[in-house]
Design a protein around this motif. Structure first.
Motif, PDB file in Angstrom:
ATOM      1  N   HIS A  99       0.074   3.845  -0.134  1.00 38.90           N
ATOM      2  CA  HIS A  99       1.014   3.375   0.901  1.00 38.90           C
ATOM      3  C   HIS A  99       0.849   1.871   1.046  1.00 38.90           C
ATOM      4  O   HIS A  99      -0.085   1.283   0.489  1.00 38.90           O
ATOM      5  CB  HIS A  99       0.714   4.050   2.250  1.00 38.90           C
ATOM      6  N   ASP A 101       0.722  -0.724   4.502  1.00 40.28           N
ATOM      7  CA  ASP A 101       0.552  -0.467   5.934  1.00 40.28           C
ATOM      8  C   ASP A 101       1.851  -0.651   6.732  1.00 40.28           C
ATOM      9  O   ASP A 101       2.505  -1.695   6.631  1.00 40.28           O
ATOM     10  CB  ASP A 101      -0.554  -1.355   6.505  1.00 40.28           C
ATOM     11  N   HIS A 259      -1.991   0.429  -1.433  1.00 37.54           N
ATOM     12  CA  HIS A 259      -3.437   0.672  -1.420  1.00 37.54           C
ATOM     13  C   HIS A 259      -3.713   2.110  -0.996  1.00 37.54           C
ATOM     14  O   HIS A 259      -2.844   2.779  -0.424  1.00 37.54           O
ATOM     15  CB  HIS A 259      -4.167  -0.317  -0.502  1.00 37.54           C
ATOM     16  N   ARG A 274     -10.703  -3.025  11.424  1.00 44.95           N
ATOM     17  CA  ARG A 274      -9.457  -3.454  10.801  1.00 44.95           C
ATOM     18  C   ARG A 274      -8.584  -4.244  11.764  1.00 44.95           C
ATOM     19  O   ARG A 274      -8.459  -3.881  12.936  1.00 44.95           O
ATOM     20  CB  ARG A 274      -8.679  -2.206  10.359  1.00 44.95           C
TER      21      ARG A 274
HETATM   22 FE   LIG Z   1      -3.662   1.417   4.874  1.00 43.48          FE
END
Ligand SMILES: [Fe+2]
Length: 281
Positions: A99, A101, A259, A274
């Motif tokens: 995918h 993000d 990724h 993150r």
């Molecule tokens: Fe991701």
């Protein structure tokens, strides 16, 4: 001390040494990092001792924070999510599908930063697929079918109540703080072949996972094309496999990469923080 740039030797990715990211960076250094980021698509910074404030400051050198739905932030923070898995967790691995993000947003994030805090001794590589390279090498027979096509993106497969991280997943032992919502049913169009807003290079954007159809194409035909697109764009020759270390910061370009996570570390805790770099333009 100047920057030391070590190319991964794979299709993308470079490691940067010679900087202390816990200190404020000068504008010329940030500008240099931005050029390196756009060129290599994934930059890793080993041996960085960062707290959450310093991670947020680093993120904001490269843009505003993105809008992060579906994962609750860590306590007392708005813009940091914990990517967490505890030893012997039984829930399916998070983000194991290819995918990019939040591609279902109207203005998807430019990039993502991920800082390794607890890193298992083996396994857990993050894979990145270079979508400039995938388009450049794409056979004309497939490319001609994708030129001008608009993909229908949606978070529904993941975050709707009946999605992979929906109500059933809430019953598992997953240690990440995920929220499912009816809002995930929304859809958003993006061109399959898209011009990067900073580099001007053309690449493939998104893939099945967050792509549920092709605008104006019937379901059967669209699914066949999506499958062909997916198999091409995730071929091994386009993939960089990133190995983590504790205290390593990684930033990647969501506009030119796919990724996915990998497992292989059962019995070990894993924790990363993150942040999301919002859209550039
Ligand atoms: Fe991701």
């Amino acid at each position: 001390m100047g920057l030391e740039i070590i190319h991964s030797g794979q299709i993308c990715g470079a490691s940067v040494r010679g900087l202390d990211l816990s200190a404020q960076l000068d504008a010329d250094v940030v500008a240099q990092l931005r050029i390196l980021w756009l060129e290599h698509q994934v930059l890793s910074f080993p041996e960085q001792d960062l707290d959450d404030d310093q991670l947020e400051r680093f993120t904001q050198y490269f843009g505003p924070f993105g809008d992060d739905p579906y994962i609750n932030p860590i306590p007392d923070r708005t813009h940091i999510a914990a990517i967490r898995r505890v030893a012997n967790e039984q829930a399916p691995l998070f983000a194991e599908n290819w995918h990019t993000d939040w591609s279902f947003q109207e203005r998807p994030p430019a990039g993502t930063c991920l800082y390794g805090i607890t890193i298992p001794p083996h396994g857990g590589n993050t894979l990145f697929a270079n979508q400039y390279a995938a388009l450049d090498a794409m056979p004309e027979t497939l490319r001609s079918r994708l030129e001008g096509a608009e993909a229908i993106h949606s978070a529904r497969g993941g975050y709707a109540p009946d999605g992979a991280y929906g109500e059933a997943d809430q019953q598992t032992d997953r240690s990440m703080d995920i929220i499912s919502s009816e809002q995930a049913l929304a859809t958003q169009l993006h061109p399959v072949i898209r011009t990067h807003d900073e580099t001007g290079r053309r690449g493939l954007f998104g893939c099945v996972g967050y792509v549920i159809g092709i605008e104006g194409m019937d379901g059967g035909e669209a699914n066949e094309l999506l499958a062909e697109w997916y198999h091409w764009q995730t071929r091994d020759e386009f993939v960089y496999s990133h190995a983590w270390e504790p205290d390593m910061l990684v930033m990647w370009d969501n506009r030119s990469l796919l990724h996915r996570a990998t497992g292989g570390y059962d019995g070990h805790d894993r924790l990363l923080h993150r942040t999301t770099i919002g859209a550039y333009s």
